[in-house]
Design a protein around this motif. Structure first.
Motif, PDB file in Angstrom:
ATOM      1  N   GLU A 221       0.243  10.732  -0.402  1.00 36.68           N
ATOM      2  CA  GLU A 221       0.176  10.366  -1.816  1.00 36.68           C
ATOM      3  C   GLU A 221       0.755  11.516  -2.627  1.00 36.68           C
ATOM      4  O   GLU A 221       0.486  12.683  -2.326  1.00 36.68           O
ATOM      5  CB  GLU A 221      -1.284  10.137  -2.245  1.00 36.68           C
ATOM      6  N   GLY A 222       1.506  11.187  -3.651  1.00 33.82           N
ATOM      7  CA  GLY A 222       2.065  12.237  -4.494  1.00 33.82           C
ATOM      8  C   GLY A 222       3.276  11.740  -5.262  1.00 33.82           C
ATOM      9  O   GLY A 222       3.386  10.544  -5.547  1.00 33.82           O
ATOM     10  N   ARG A 223       4.181  12.670  -5.597  1.00 34.44           N
ATOM     11  CA  ARG A 223       5.376  12.317  -6.359  1.00 34.44           C
ATOM     12  C   ARG A 223       6.603  12.893  -5.688  1.00 34.44           C
ATOM     13  O   ARG A 223       6.568  14.003  -5.153  1.00 34.44           O
ATOM     14  CB  ARG A 223       5.284  12.895  -7.775  1.00 34.44           C
TER      15      ARG A 223
ATOM     16  N   VAL B 168       3.126   7.705  -6.111  1.00 33.85           N
ATOM     17  CA  VAL B 168       3.482   6.695  -5.118  1.00 33.85           C
ATOM     18  C   VAL B 168       2.924   7.103  -3.756  1.00 33.85           C
ATOM     19  O   VAL B 168       2.635   8.275  -3.529  1.00 33.85           O
ATOM     20  CB  VAL B 168       5.032   6.542  -5.077  1.00 33.85           C
ATOM     21  N   ARG B 169       2.721   6.115  -2.890  1.00 34.39           N
ATOM     22  CA  ARG B 169       2.362   6.421  -1.507  1.00 34.39           C
ATOM     23  C   ARG B 169       3.585   6.202  -0.630  1.00 34.39           C
ATOM     24  O   ARG B 169       4.303   5.216  -0.798  1.00 34.39           O
ATOM     25  CB  ARG B 169       1.233   5.517  -1.015  1.00 34.39           C
TER      26      ARG B 169
ATOM     27  N   TYR C 159       0.826  -1.202   0.000  1.00 33.48           N
ATOM     28  CA  TYR C 159       0.000   0.000   0.000  1.00 33.48           C
ATOM     29  C   TYR C 159       0.863   1.256   0.000  1.00 33.48           C
ATOM     30  O   TYR C 159       0.568   2.217  -0.684  1.00 33.48           O
ATOM     31  CB  TYR C 159      -0.930  -0.038   1.193  1.00 33.48           C
ATOM     32  N   PHE C 160       1.933   1.236   0.798  1.00 33.24           N
ATOM     33  CA  PHE C 160       2.837   2.392   0.790  1.00 33.24           C
ATOM     34  C   PHE C 160       4.288   1.934   0.910  1.00 33.24           C
ATOM     35  O   PHE C 160       4.559   0.836   1.390  1.00 33.24           O
ATOM     36  CB  PHE C 160       2.502   3.382   1.912  1.00 33.24           C
TER      37      PHE C 160
ATOM     38  N   THR D  54      -0.264  15.252  -2.645  1.00 38.23           N
ATOM     39  CA  THR D  54      -1.614  15.685  -2.990  1.00 38.23           C
ATOM     40  C   THR D  54      -2.614  15.286  -1.916  1.00 38.23           C
ATOM     41  O   THR D  54      -3.736  15.766  -1.891  1.00 38.23           O
ATOM     42  CB  THR D  54      -2.064  15.062  -4.331  1.00 38.23           C
ATOM     43  N   SER D  55      -2.194  14.366  -1.032  1.00 39.92           N
ATOM     44  CA  SER D  55      -3.095  13.897   0.011  1.00 39.92           C
ATOM     45  C   SER D  55      -2.285  13.443   1.226  1.00 39.92           C
ATOM     46  O   SER D  55      -1.341  12.664   1.093  1.00 39.92           O
ATOM     47  CB  SER D  55      -3.938  12.736  -0.533  1.00 39.92           C
TER      48      SER D  55
END
Lengths: 242, 150
Positions: free
Chosen positions: B106-108, B54-55, B35-36, B118-119
């Motif tokens: 979450e993001g890059r 990616v997380r 998941y991450f 982004t989150s």
């Protein structure tokens, strides 16, 4: 065709007596839930991190546990049907499946309401949430399958297989928080929570258990009556006298 | 179908179901279902770490949080004990966000060396406690985000 239902049940007083007993049963289990909720609200201090949001635990966790238990009943009914080929086991599995669907949907809805303020999101595709969503899809599929297949013997056989498949997913859902990385925290139980919260959790779990049993029982009775009236209608359609 | 044939069919179906189940439990799916990533795993990707969605999960480094409420601009760092990744987000953090808590973002990861999120999601524990005097909950979150596999 004009008098299909009327002559079937001769004991006219029995359904009414059963009806009021069912109503009293419903009021009792609802009162127990209200009492257990009140106990939880009055006895628990706010959590150090999430404050009073902790109290959603008293509905989310009991709903999840009892959804799992309802799946165990589906499993038992399905296995017993395939073994004994007696219709009552099929009806038991189907009754428990309806309750399992409701409780699984409730678990997801309550979890989502809890997740938004604590995690920051309504939903995320982590293994726990994804496997629970799969569980819901399987059990809704089970109910859809039943409505598509008319022939009772075939319906029972097919749904028993789907019921067993769905129940096998339960340990995956339960252990997902240990086997894989998730956003969801590991399983909560009275041993992982503050003693101040443990009894609120236990009592609500018991209250939900009684609701679950009551619902399965009521649905099972209705399913039996449905079958009796179906069989009576069949007999009448074939030209018999009753 | 004969009764015998049906029994054999059922036995095969049962074996297939149990086999699938055993595979899910003990097989390779656990390795692929991530998941991450932890900061260490992200860094280990080298050049492939950059500019892909990616997380990233870890603990908020205590003292690293800079929150500008006017500009809605959040900066902090995530650590797994081995590596630390600076994170930037243009959104309000969740209510439970604070020093030392577990998070999944979450993001890059950009080449400038900052993870553009982004989150931001809070990963808390199942140990619900009423606060006590002088308690340090940060310790507990370290164990939560350094990987849940055995």
């Amino acid at each position: 065709m004009t008098h299909t239902m009327e002559p079937r049940v001769s004991t006219a007083t029995a359904p009414r007596a059963k009806g009021s007993a069912t109503l009293i049963g419903a009021l009792i289990v609802l009162a127990l839930v209200a009492a257990a909720q009140a106990f939880g609200f009055l006895t628990s201090p706010p959590d150090r991190d999430m404050g009073h949001l902790q109290k959603i635990m008293y509905v989310h966790v009991p709903a999840a546990w009892n959804a799992f238990l309802a799946f165990v009943v589906v499993l038992a009914g399905s296995v017993m049907y395939l073994w004994k080929r007696e219709e009552k086991w099929d009806l038991l599995a189907a009754s428990a499946a309806e309750v399992a669907a409701v409780l699984t949907a409730l678990t997801i809805a309550l979890g989502s309401i809890w997740g938004r303020p604590t995690w920051g999101v309504w939903w995320t595709w982590d293994p726990r949430l994804t496997s629970t969503a799969i569980l819901l899809v399987i059990i809704v599929g089970y109910l859809a399958l039943r409505s598509f297949v008319d022939e009772p013997e075939r319906r029972a056989r097919w749904s028993a297989v789907v019921g067993i498949l769905g129940a096998l997913n339960v340990p995956i859902v339960y252990m997902s928080v240990r086997w894989w990385r998730t956003l969801h925290q590991p399983q909560s139980s009275p041993s992982t929570v503050d003693p101040a919260y443990a009894w609120g959790l236990r009592l609500n779990a018991i209250a939900f258990l009684l609701v679950m049993i009551w619902l399965v029982r009521a649905r099972y009775r209705a399913a039996r009556l449905e079958r009796i009236s179906e069989l009576a209608a069949e007999r009448e359609a074939l030209g018999g006298r009753g | 179908m004969s009764k015998r044939g049906r029994r054999v069919g059922m036995a095969i179906a049962a074996a297939a179901i149990l086999g699938t189940f055993a595979y899910l439990v003990y097989g390779g799916i656990g390795e692929n279902l991530v998941y991450f990533l932890t900061p260490e795993e992200l860094m280990a990707r080298g050049d492939r770490a950059y500019d892909v969605p990616v997380r990233l999960g870890g603990q908020v480094v205590p003292g690293s949080v800079v929150w500008n409420a006017q500009a809605v601009d959040l900066r902090f760092a995530i650590t797994d004990g081995a590596k630390t990744v600076p994170v930037h987000s243009s959104g309000a953090p969740p209510q439970m966000f604070r020093d030392g808590i577990g998070v999944v973002v979450e993001g890059r990861y950009h080449r400038a060396g900052v993870f553009e999120s982004t989150s931001v999601m809070v990963k808390h524990s199942n140990e619900y406690r009423a606060p006590k005097h002088g308690e340090k909950p940060a310790e507990m979150y370290r164990s939560l985000t350094t990987g849940s596999e055995e």
